[in-house]
Design a protein around this motif. Structure first.
Motif, PDB file in Angstrom:
ATOM      1  N   PRO A 284      -1.282 -14.261  12.080  1.00 34.89           N
ATOM      2  CA  PRO A 284      -0.207 -13.280  12.291  1.00 34.89           C
ATOM      3  C   PRO A 284       0.229 -12.652  10.967  1.00 34.89           C
ATOM      4  CG  PRO A 284       0.269 -15.356  13.406  1.00 34.89           C
ATOM      5  CD  PRO A 284      -0.899 -15.610  12.517  1.00 34.89           C
ATOM      6  N   LEU A 285       0.711 -11.416  11.042  1.00 34.58           N
ATOM      7  CA  LEU A 285       1.185 -10.698   9.862  1.00 34.58           C
ATOM      8  C   LEU A 285       2.624 -10.273  10.048  1.00 34.58           C
ATOM      9  CD1 LEU A 285      -1.766  -8.263   9.011  1.00 34.58           C
ATOM     10  CD2 LEU A 285      -1.287 -10.482   7.989  1.00 34.58           C
ATOM     11  N   GLU A 286       3.332 -10.158   8.934  1.00 32.58           N
ATOM     12  CA  GLU A 286       4.613  -9.455   8.895  1.00 32.58           C
ATOM     13  C   GLU A 286       4.374  -8.167   8.108  1.00 32.58           C
ATOM     14  OE1 GLU A 286       7.737 -11.860   7.315  1.00 32.58           O
ATOM     15  OE2 GLU A 286       7.030 -13.677   8.320  1.00 32.58           O
ATOM     16  N   TRP A 287       4.686  -7.022   8.721  1.00 36.77           N
ATOM     17  CA  TRP A 287       4.501  -5.785   7.971  1.00 36.77           C
ATOM     18  C   TRP A 287       5.624  -4.806   8.248  1.00 36.77           C
ATOM     19  CZ3 TRP A 287       3.390  -1.050  10.455  1.00 36.77           C
ATOM     20  CH2 TRP A 287       2.924  -1.125  11.764  1.00 36.77           C
ATOM     21  N   LYS A 288       5.878  -3.962   7.234  1.00 33.04           N
ATOM     22  CA  LYS A 288       6.990  -3.007   7.284  1.00 33.04           C
ATOM     23  C   LYS A 288       6.527  -1.697   6.697  1.00 33.04           C
ATOM     24  CE  LYS A 288      10.163  -3.277   4.170  1.00 33.04           C
ATOM     25  NZ  LYS A 288      11.306  -3.701   3.323  1.00 33.04           N
ATOM     26  N   LEU A 289       6.901  -0.595   7.350  1.00 29.96           N
ATOM     27  CA  LEU A 289       6.584   0.754   6.872  1.00 29.96           C
ATOM     28  C   LEU A 289       7.894   1.439   6.498  1.00 29.96           C
ATOM     29  CD1 LEU A 289       4.388   2.944   6.468  1.00 29.96           C
ATOM     30  CD2 LEU A 289       4.941   3.743   8.784  1.00 29.96           C
TER      31      LEU A 289
ATOM     32  N   THR B 233      13.661   4.229   3.177  1.00 28.31           N
ATOM     33  CA  THR B 233      14.137   4.163   4.554  1.00 28.31           C
ATOM     34  C   THR B 233      13.099   3.439   5.403  1.00 28.31           C
ATOM     35  OG1 THR B 233      15.308   6.247   4.284  1.00 28.31           O
ATOM     36  CG2 THR B 233      14.892   5.503   6.543  1.00 28.31           C
ATOM     37  N   GLU B 234      13.509   2.344   6.043  1.00 25.94           N
ATOM     38  CA  GLU B 234      12.577   1.598   6.885  1.00 25.94           C
ATOM     39  C   GLU B 234      12.330   2.364   8.183  1.00 25.94           C
ATOM     40  OE1 GLU B 234      12.536  -2.538   9.386  1.00 25.94           O
ATOM     41  OE2 GLU B 234      13.172  -2.665   7.279  1.00 25.94           O
ATOM     42  N   LEU B 235      11.059   2.574   8.500  1.00 23.55           N
ATOM     43  CA  LEU B 235      10.676   3.293   9.712  1.00 23.55           C
ATOM     44  C   LEU B 235      10.253   2.355  10.829  1.00 23.55           C
ATOM     45  CD1 LEU B 235       8.536   6.136   8.101  1.00 23.55           C
ATOM     46  CD2 LEU B 235      10.945   6.229   8.757  1.00 23.55           C
ATOM     47  N   PHE B 236       9.624   1.233  10.470  1.00 27.33           N
ATOM     48  CA  PHE B 236       9.060   0.360  11.501  1.00 27.33           C
ATOM     49  C   PHE B 236       8.760  -0.990  10.868  1.00 27.33           C
ATOM     50  CE2 PHE B 236       5.517  -1.383  14.034  1.00 27.33           C
ATOM     51  CZ  PHE B 236       6.038  -1.250  15.312  1.00 27.33           C
ATOM     52  N   SER B 237       8.909  -2.056  11.655  1.00 27.59           N
ATOM     53  CA  SER B 237       8.520  -3.388  11.186  1.00 27.59           C
ATOM     54  C   SER B 237       7.976  -4.169  12.377  1.00 27.59           C
ATOM     55  CB  SER B 237       9.704  -4.120  10.547  1.00 27.59           C
ATOM     56  OG  SER B 237      10.718  -4.364  11.505  1.00 27.59           O
ATOM     57  N   TYR B 238       7.119  -5.152  12.069  1.00 26.97           N
ATOM     58  CA  TYR B 238       6.485  -5.944  13.135  1.00 26.97           C
ATOM     59  C   TYR B 238       6.102  -7.301  12.566  1.00 26.97           C
ATOM     60  CZ  TYR B 238       3.096  -7.698  16.496  1.00 26.97           C
ATOM     61  OH  TYR B 238       2.420  -8.492  17.383  1.00 26.97           O
TER      62      TYR B 238
ATOM     63  N   TYR C 233       0.846  -1.190   0.000  1.00 27.67           N
ATOM     64  CA  TYR C 233       0.000   0.000   0.000  1.00 27.67           C
ATOM     65  C   TYR C 233       0.885   1.245   0.000  1.00 27.67           C
ATOM     66  CZ  TYR C 233      -4.191  -2.726   1.006  1.00 27.67           C
ATOM     67  OH  TYR C 233      -5.239  -3.596   0.930  1.00 27.67           O
ATOM     68  N   PHE C 234       0.353   2.324  -0.568  1.00 26.47           N
ATOM     69  CA  PHE C 234       1.059   3.594  -0.613  1.00 26.47           C
ATOM     70  C   PHE C 234       0.202   4.709  -0.026  1.00 26.47           C
ATOM     71  CE2 PHE C 234       2.833   1.098  -4.066  1.00 26.47           C
ATOM     72  CZ  PHE C 234       4.193   1.339  -3.960  1.00 26.47           C
ATOM     73  N   PHE C 235       0.844   5.710   0.518  1.00 26.89           N
ATOM     74  CA  PHE C 235       0.190   6.973   0.816  1.00 26.89           C
ATOM     75  C   PHE C 235       1.253   8.059   0.817  1.00 26.89           C
ATOM     76  CE2 PHE C 235       1.276   5.114   4.890  1.00 26.89           C
ATOM     77  CZ  PHE C 235       1.807   6.169   5.619  1.00 26.89           C
ATOM     78  N   VAL C 236       0.803   9.288   0.642  1.00 29.98           N
ATOM     79  CA  VAL C 236       1.711  10.414   0.483  1.00 29.98           C
ATOM     80  C   VAL C 236       1.580  11.350   1.659  1.00 29.98           C
ATOM     81  CG1 VAL C 236       2.276  12.436  -0.924  1.00 29.98           C
ATOM     82  CG2 VAL C 236       1.664  10.273  -2.021  1.00 29.98           C
ATOM     83  N   VAL C 237       2.719  11.795   2.190  1.00 29.13           N
ATOM     84  CA  VAL C 237       2.754  12.883   3.163  1.00 29.13           C
ATOM     85  C   VAL C 237       3.291  14.102   2.434  1.00 29.13           C
ATOM     86  CG1 VAL C 237       3.794  13.746   5.294  1.00 29.13           C
ATOM     87  CG2 VAL C 237       3.012  11.373   5.149  1.00 29.13           C
ATOM     88  N   GLU C 238       2.495  15.158   2.373  1.00 26.14           N
ATOM     89  CA  GLU C 238       2.808  16.306   1.529  1.00 26.14           C
ATOM     90  C   GLU C 238       3.924  17.178   2.075  1.00 26.14           C
ATOM     91  OE1 GLU C 238       1.555  16.919  -1.342  1.00 26.14           O
ATOM     92  OE2 GLU C 238      -0.174  15.586  -1.485  1.00 26.14           O
ATOM     93  N   GLU C 239       3.968  17.355   3.403  1.00 26.67           N
ATOM     94  CA  GLU C 239       4.900  18.325   3.973  1.00 26.67           C
ATOM     95  C   GLU C 239       5.735  17.695   5.071  1.00 26.67           C
ATOM     96  OE1 GLU C 239       2.604  21.587   5.337  1.00 26.67           O
ATOM     97  OE2 GLU C 239       1.829  22.130   3.351  1.00 26.67           O
TER      98      GLU C 239
ATOM     99  N   TYR D 199       5.103   6.989   1.246  1.00 30.94           N
ATOM    100  CA  TYR D 199       5.179   5.962   2.285  1.00 30.94           C
ATOM    101  C   TYR D 199       4.676   4.644   1.709  1.00 30.94           C
ATOM    102  CZ  TYR D 199       6.399   9.339   5.880  1.00 30.94           C
ATOM    103  OH  TYR D 199       7.050  10.287   6.631  1.00 30.94           O
ATOM    104  N   GLN D 200       5.362   3.592   2.098  1.00 31.47           N
ATOM    105  CA  GLN D 200       5.083   2.278   1.531  1.00 31.47           C
ATOM    106  C   GLN D 200       4.861   1.292   2.678  1.00 31.47           C
ATOM    107  OE1 GLN D 200       7.585   1.024  -1.850  1.00 31.47           O
ATOM    108  NE2 GLN D 200       8.058  -0.804  -0.643  1.00 31.47           N
ATOM    109  N   LEU D 201       3.712   0.623   2.659  1.00 29.88           N
ATOM    110  CA  LEU D 201       3.372  -0.374   3.679  1.00 29.88           C
ATOM    111  C   LEU D 201       3.327  -1.744   3.014  1.00 29.88           C
ATOM    112  CD1 LEU D 201       2.449  -1.013   6.611  1.00 29.88           C
ATOM    113  CD2 LEU D 201       0.094  -0.685   5.812  1.00 29.88           C
ATOM    114  N   ASP D 202       4.235  -2.628   3.424  1.00 28.54           N
ATOM    115  CA  ASP D 202       4.301  -3.981   2.872  1.00 28.54           C
ATOM    116  C   ASP D 202       3.779  -4.971   3.903  1.00 28.54           C
ATOM    117  OD1 ASP D 202       5.826  -3.649   0.246  1.00 28.54           O
ATOM    118  OD2 ASP D 202       7.139  -2.603   1.664  1.00 28.54           O
TER     119      ASP D 202
END
Length: 579
Positions: free
Chosen positions: A97-102, A135-140, A76-82, A158-161
């Motif tokens: 259970p899920l594996e996800w990364k932002l 740049t990886e911000l968070f994973s779980y 998934y994608f989303f944009v932060v403008e500023e 921003y990319q959510l896998d």
């Protein structure tokens, strides 16, 4: 106004993507400063579905529901403008259970050509972005509801896998750049535990502290309790996934189809709106994977409004149950889980086992659908043991075990006798189960002496027959069957109203009530009767001295050698009014 390039871009877009672009494109109502990022360049990038591959755009401030196939990643994608923008992302696993990364990556600020305004060639745009590692911000990894929260996030794409390695599964995602003002999820109190305040054999009383969202922010909150015997749940989404018949989720789409990420049922819309109908259509359309129906699970969910104490009833004794509580914001239809608990209901009070004495009749009363246990332990060795049972009302179930081994399991109506093989020093446990219709009464005798017969023998048919042609204004003639055993028979009559019916007669069919309960004036006669030829074991009797046009209830009692009696089925007769 939109630029000419933007308008041309929109005209060339497929309709589904066009709707997403309209959500992302700023359409101001008055002139405003353009963002530093080239908006048209970004729109050109997301237009190419070969690059975004099966991806979806996450809307700001809305929860989406979607589906993952096992070992098939989703992005998934989303944009932060500023820059320096607050950001919160919540991922809710449902039934696996899920594996996800932002991660985040910068977007090109300007097109090439020294500010000419012409967009870069599409292949060059792709290469520029895909060559850059985000740049990886968070994973779980796990099945908890997990959050990423930042008070100051950089602008970028921003990319959510997400990936499920265990099985196909549902999940939910929520992202917002205004987390302080949105607050779609109910807040938990400082102590989010559920307390068990009372415990019984079939009931458990639960209490919990109210959500501050309701008590302080005055938002509409209702509490939903989930009860099951397997485990606690970490989200209401997991509960809905367990309930296979629940319509809260879409059927699994086929891989490769660009399924709409929006599930408007979770935006607070009524369940019967158009979007709900569309989801129902998807379940039966050719785009939905056909899955066999799952067996009904032993899981119960009940929503109780804004109370913070509740008693769960109709539980089974000596059984462990798991209890989960969810605070649901009825405006957003989004929920937060309290810390679940579990408890074991108390055992049934152990019933006292009645001891049977050899050759002595014991009266037994059983509640509706109740159970009674009796024990017979002969003092001497024996070859056979006889159990005689007289069920006074409806049929009862009898089981006999000898030293734990099941010897007999039958339904008994009326009088029955069972003879079982004996064993030295054996102990017999008798289990009696009452009727579902009402309370049961019976008499039971156990003996090791085969000639000890307390109950009289009965024919298979215990009806009384009345001869209509022999009726007069003052008499009726009746007949009944006997046996080869010589017994005493007593017949009684009672005048009843014309309104007396079969239902009233049925309520009086207690076969254990003997002649000693009747008035002397109701007695007609007693006589002894038997026949060695069972085909001829029939007796008749004419009852005289009756009133014309009156109804009478007739009863025949057979009395055994031990003095115990059994009543035949009552017979309602009526004399002739005119003779």
């Amino acid at each position: 106004m939109l630029s000419a390039n933007t308008r041309m871009l929109l005209l060339r877009c497929p309709l589904p993507l066009l709707l997403l672009l309209l959500l992302l494109l700023p359409i101001p109502s008055r002139p405003q400063k353009l963002p530093t990022r080239d908006e048209e360049l970004f729109q050109m990038q997301i237009r190419d579905k070969a690059f975004f591959h099966d991806s979806s755009v996450i809307p700001d401030g809305a929860e989406i529901s979607s589906y993952l196939f096992r070992d098939t990643p989703k992005r998934y994608f989303f944009v932060v403008e500023e820059d320096n923008t607050p950001l919160a992302v919540t991922v809710t696993p449902c039934d696996a259970p899920l594996e996800w990364k932002l991660s985040v990556q910068e977007l090109p600020e300007e097109a090439s050509g020294e500010g000419s305004g012409d967009p870069e060639p599409l292949e060059q745009q792709k290469q520029q972005i895909t060559n850059e590692e985000g740049t990886e911000l968070f994973s779980y990894k796990g099945n908890d509801v997990e959050y990423f929260v930042s008070s100051s996030s950089p602008s970028g794409l921003y990319q959510l896998d997400l990936l499920s390695t265990e099985k196909d599964t549902h999940f939910k995602v929520y992202a917002t750049t205004t987390p302080e003002s949105d607050q779609p999820y109910p807040e938990l109190p400082y102590d989010p535990r559920i307390d068990v305040t009372s415990l019984g054999r079939t009931t458990v009383t639960l209490a919990w502290k109210p959500s501050p969202t309701a008590s302080l922010l005055r938002q509409p909150i209702q509490y939903c309790i989930v009860i099951n015997k397997e485990h606690n749940f970490k989200s209401l989404c997991a509960v809905e996934a367990k309930l296979s018949s629940d319509d809260a989720f879409m059927m699994a789409p086929k891989p490769g189809l660009d399924f709409s990420p929006f599930d408007f049922a979770h935006f607070g819309f009524p369940a019967d709106n158009n979007s709900g109908k569309e989801r129902g259509f998807l379940k039966s359309s050719k785009f939905g994977r056909q899955t066999p129906p799952k067996p009904r699970v032993d899981l119960h969910r009940v929503c109780i409004g804004n109370k913070n104490i509740f008693t769960v009833s109709d539980l089974k004794p000596d059984t462990q149950y798991y209890f989960d509580m969810f605070a649901v914001n009825t405006n957003t239809n989004m929920s937060t889980a309290y810390v679940g608990t579990f408890a074991r209901t108390k055992e049934e009070a152990k019933q006292k086992t009645v001891e049977l004495k050899d050759g002595k009749v014991t009266d037994v009363f059983i509640k509706r659908k109740g159970t009674k246990f009796l024990r017979f332990a002969p003092v001497s060795s024996h070859q056979k043991v006889t159990f005689s049972v007289h069920s006074c009302l409806d049929a009862v179930q009898i089981q006999v075990r000898r030293d734990g081994k099941l010897l007999l399991s039958q339904s008994v109506e009326g009088v029955r006798q069972f003879q079982l093989r004996g064993k030295a020093k054996a102990k017999y446990l008798i289990r009696l189960k009452g009727s579902k219709k009402g309370a049961s009464m019976l008499k039971i005798l156990a003996t090791t002496r085969p000639n000890k017969q307390s109950f009289p023998s009965l024919p298979e048919d215990t009806r009384i027959k009345a001869f209509d042609k022999l009726r007069t204004c003052s008499s009726v003639t009746v007949a009944w069957l006997g046996t080869q055993e010589r017994n005493k028979f007593c017949i009684y009559k009672r005048e009843v109203d014309d309104s007396y019916n079969e239902e009233q007669k049925k309520r009086e069919q207690n076969q254990c009530l003997g002649p000693d309960t009747r008035k002397k004036s109701e007695k007609v006669l007693c006589k002894y009767f038997h026949s060695q030829n069972i085909q001829k074991a029939v007796t008749t009797e004419t009852i005289r001295g009756l009133q014309p046009g009156k109804s009478y209830l007739l009863d025949v009692y057979v009395i055994g050698h031990g003095g115990h009696s059994v009543k035949y089925q009552s017979k309602l007769v009526k004399t002739r009014k005119f003779c």
